[in-house]
Design a protein around this motif. Structure first.
Motif, PDB file in Angstrom:
ATOM      1  N   ARG A   1       0.668  -1.093   0.054  1.00 20.74           N
ATOM      2  CA  ARG A   1      -0.078   0.130   0.077  1.00 20.74           C
ATOM      3  C   ARG A   1       0.952   1.235   0.107  1.00 20.74           C
ATOM      4  O   ARG A   1       1.857   1.413   0.746  1.00 20.74           O
ATOM      5  CB  ARG A   1      -1.068   0.197   1.404  1.00 20.74           C
ATOM      6  CG  ARG A   1      -2.052  -0.927   1.203  1.00 20.74           C
ATOM      7  CD  ARG A   1      -2.803  -1.107   2.534  1.00 20.74           C
ATOM      8  NE  ARG A   1      -3.731  -1.948   2.372  1.00 20.74           N
ATOM      9  CZ  ARG A   1      -4.631  -2.407   3.622  1.00 20.74           C
ATOM     10  NH1 ARG A   1      -4.654  -1.467   4.523  1.00 20.74           N
ATOM     11  NH2 ARG A   1      -5.602  -3.399   3.222  1.00 20.74           N
ATOM     12  N   GLU A   2       0.607   2.191  -0.850  1.00 20.19           N
ATOM     13  CA  GLU A   2       1.437   3.285  -0.988  1.00 20.19           C
ATOM     14  C   GLU A   2       1.173   4.297   0.309  1.00 20.19           C
ATOM     15  O   GLU A   2       2.236   4.860   0.713  1.00 20.19           O
ATOM     16  CB  GLU A   2       0.896   4.328  -2.299  1.00 20.19           C
ATOM     17  CG  GLU A   2       1.977   5.353  -2.333  1.00 20.19           C
ATOM     18  CD  GLU A   2       1.501   6.280  -3.567  1.00 20.19           C
ATOM     19  OE1 GLU A   2       2.090   7.267  -3.913  1.00 20.19           O
ATOM     20  OE2 GLU A   2       0.546   5.827  -4.567  1.00 20.19           O
ATOM     21  N   THR A   3       0.110   4.300   0.895  1.00 23.73           N
ATOM     22  CA  THR A   3       0.192   4.848   2.093  1.00 23.73           C
ATOM     23  C   THR A   3       1.018   4.574   3.196  1.00 23.73           C
ATOM     24  O   THR A   3       1.590   5.219   4.128  1.00 23.73           O
ATOM     25  CB  THR A   3      -1.353   5.021   2.604  1.00 23.73           C
ATOM     26  OG1 THR A   3      -1.968   3.627   2.882  1.00 23.73           O
ATOM     27  CG2 THR A   3      -2.328   5.637   1.587  1.00 23.73           C
ATOM     28  N   ILE A   4       1.213   3.334   3.307  1.00 25.36           N
ATOM     29  CA  ILE A   4       1.867   2.548   4.373  1.00 25.36           C
ATOM     30  C   ILE A   4       3.488   3.058   3.972  1.00 25.36           C
ATOM     31  O   ILE A   4       4.302   3.383   4.817  1.00 25.36           O
ATOM     32  CB  ILE A   4       1.576   1.273   4.548  1.00 25.36           C
ATOM     33  CG1 ILE A   4       0.210   0.835   4.926  1.00 25.36           C
ATOM     34  CG2 ILE A   4       2.714   0.417   5.430  1.00 25.36           C
ATOM     35  CD1 ILE A   4      -0.359   1.545   5.956  1.00 25.36           C
ATOM     36  N   TYR A   5       3.676   2.756   2.597  1.00 27.17           N
ATOM     37  CA  TYR A   5       5.130   3.149   2.514  1.00 27.17           C
ATOM     38  C   TYR A   5       5.469   4.534   2.524  1.00 27.17           C
ATOM     39  O   TYR A   5       6.560   4.945   3.075  1.00 27.17           O
ATOM     40  CB  TYR A   5       5.229   2.758   1.024  1.00 27.17           C
ATOM     41  CG  TYR A   5       6.275   3.515  -0.049  1.00 27.17           C
ATOM     42  CD1 TYR A   5       7.527   2.942   0.275  1.00 27.17           C
ATOM     43  CD2 TYR A   5       6.017   4.523  -0.831  1.00 27.17           C
ATOM     44  CE1 TYR A   5       8.777   3.638  -0.531  1.00 27.17           C
ATOM     45  CE2 TYR A   5       7.152   4.960  -1.574  1.00 27.17           C
ATOM     46  CZ  TYR A   5       8.393   4.615  -1.448  1.00 27.17           C
ATOM     47  OH  TYR A   5       9.352   5.447  -2.152  1.00 27.17           O
TER      48      TYR A   5
ATOM     49  N   GLY B   1       6.037  -2.172  -2.642  1.00 25.90           N
ATOM     50  CA  GLY B   1       5.587  -3.249  -3.721  1.00 25.90           C
ATOM     51  C   GLY B   1       5.792  -4.528  -2.830  1.00 25.90           C
ATOM     52  O   GLY B   1       6.242  -4.432  -1.662  1.00 25.90           O
ATOM     53  N   ARG B   2       5.627  -5.677  -3.669  1.00 28.99           N
ATOM     54  CA  ARG B   2       5.883  -6.936  -2.891  1.00 28.99           C
ATOM     55  C   ARG B   2       7.083  -7.441  -2.810  1.00 28.99           C
ATOM     56  O   ARG B   2       8.013  -6.989  -3.577  1.00 28.99           O
ATOM     57  CB  ARG B   2       5.002  -8.025  -3.643  1.00 28.99           C
ATOM     58  CG  ARG B   2       3.604  -7.842  -3.468  1.00 28.99           C
ATOM     59  CD  ARG B   2       2.802  -8.963  -4.468  1.00 28.99           C
ATOM     60  NE  ARG B   2       2.867 -10.126  -3.831  1.00 28.99           N
ATOM     61  CZ  ARG B   2       2.337 -10.488  -2.665  1.00 28.99           C
ATOM     62  NH1 ARG B   2       1.149  -9.822  -2.277  1.00 28.99           N
ATOM     63  NH2 ARG B   2       2.524 -11.895  -2.076  1.00 28.99           N
ATOM     64  N   ARG B   3       7.517  -8.238  -1.665  1.00 32.23           N
ATOM     65  CA  ARG B   3       8.920  -8.749  -1.845  1.00 32.23           C
ATOM     66  C   ARG B   3       9.068  -9.655  -2.833  1.00 32.23           C
ATOM     67  O   ARG B   3       8.330 -10.733  -2.980  1.00 32.23           O
ATOM     68  CB  ARG B   3       9.303  -9.295  -0.339  1.00 32.23           C
ATOM     69  CG  ARG B   3      10.692  -9.743  -0.202  1.00 32.23           C
ATOM     70  CD  ARG B   3      11.103 -10.113   1.210  1.00 32.23           C
ATOM     71  NE  ARG B   3      12.451 -10.734   1.184  1.00 32.23           N
ATOM     72  CZ  ARG B   3      13.047 -10.941   2.437  1.00 32.23           C
ATOM     73  NH1 ARG B   3      12.424 -10.903   3.458  1.00 32.23           N
ATOM     74  NH2 ARG B   3      14.074 -11.550   2.136  1.00 32.23           N
ATOM     75  N   THR B   4      10.109  -9.882  -3.622  1.00 32.35           N
ATOM     76  CA  THR B   4      10.345 -10.693  -4.688  1.00 32.35           C
ATOM     77  C   THR B   4      11.269 -11.547  -4.467  1.00 32.35           C
ATOM     78  O   THR B   4      11.527 -12.679  -5.113  1.00 32.35           O
ATOM     79  CB  THR B   4      10.546 -10.072  -6.053  1.00 32.35           C
ATOM     80  OG1 THR B   4      11.929  -9.151  -5.656  1.00 32.35           O
ATOM     81  CG2 THR B   4       9.499  -9.125  -6.340  1.00 32.35           C
TER      82      THR B   4
END
Length: 215
Positions: free
Chosen positions: A162-166, A195-198
């Motif tokens: 979530r961009e808000t959390i970032y 983003g997701r951890r890759t």
């Protein structure tokens, strides 16, 4: 599964911390109460059935009638804890470290994995990695990796979908560094990734049963 009403139902969540008030000491206490360290804490006289998950599950099993379906669920949960204990101690397991799921009284469970960077073949002075993953309605999917270096130095990486959390984490980075200094830790690096951890570490085969203690 849901436990039947009992005078002890109000105490059933005692081993589980509250995410809303989580801090370092309470996280350490949650690990100690997870059932992974039951026997060592019994030997040291620092635990009881109301404060340790495995002892509490065994206590509930004794209270149930024979052949109770819930009793089988609780027995399987205890077996999973003990299997994880043996796996952590097995030198031939192919892993060095610990993996477990922490339950919370007011939030979804959190997956925790502790291992040396580089795996079992890493030198003894290699940093330790603490990988944490959660997925809640309030924060969305989150991944944290804490790298524990020598002399109380740590590095932290966070992935947030979530961009808000970032954005919130970016704004609070300086405050986080200050809080860690107050805890005698030196935050040498902080990365905040949207983003997701890759590159998630290899997952431990899923085990365990979730029991609803809100009777």
């Amino acid at each position: 599964a849901q436990l039947p009403p009992s005078p002890d139902a109000a105490n059933a969540q005692r081993p589980f911390p509250r995410m809303g008030t989580l801090d370092g000491p309470s996280l350490k206490l949650a690990l100690l109460r997870s059932g992974m360290f039951t026997e060592s804490r019994l030997l040291s006289g620092t635990t009881d059935a109301g404060q340790d998950l495995k002892l509490m599950l065994r206590d509930w099993m004794r209270r149930l009638t024979a052949n109770s379906p819930l009793g089988k669920t609780l027995s399987d949960a205890v077996d999973d804890i003990e299997s994880a204990q043996l796996h952590a101690l097995d030198p031939n397991s192919g892993r060095e470290g610990l993996a477990l799921v922490l339950g919370f009284a007011d939030a979804p469970p959190v997956h925790v994995q502790i291992q040396r960077e580089g795996g079992r073949l890493a030198p003894k002075d290699a940093p330790w990695l603490v990988n944490i993953h959660s997925d809640s309605e309030q924060w969305g999917p989150l991944w944290l990796q804490v790298k524990v270096l020598a002399e109380q130095r740590v590095g932290l990486t966070m992935w947030a979908e979530r961009e808000t959390i970032y954005r919130s984490a970016q704004r609070r980075a300086e405050g986080l560094a200050q809080e860690m200094r107050e805890a005698d830790l030196d935050l040498v690096a902080f990365r905040d990734i949207h983003g997701r951890r890759t590159d998630e570490p290899e997952a431990v085969p899923p085990q365990g049963r979730l029991v609803d203690f809100k009777a």
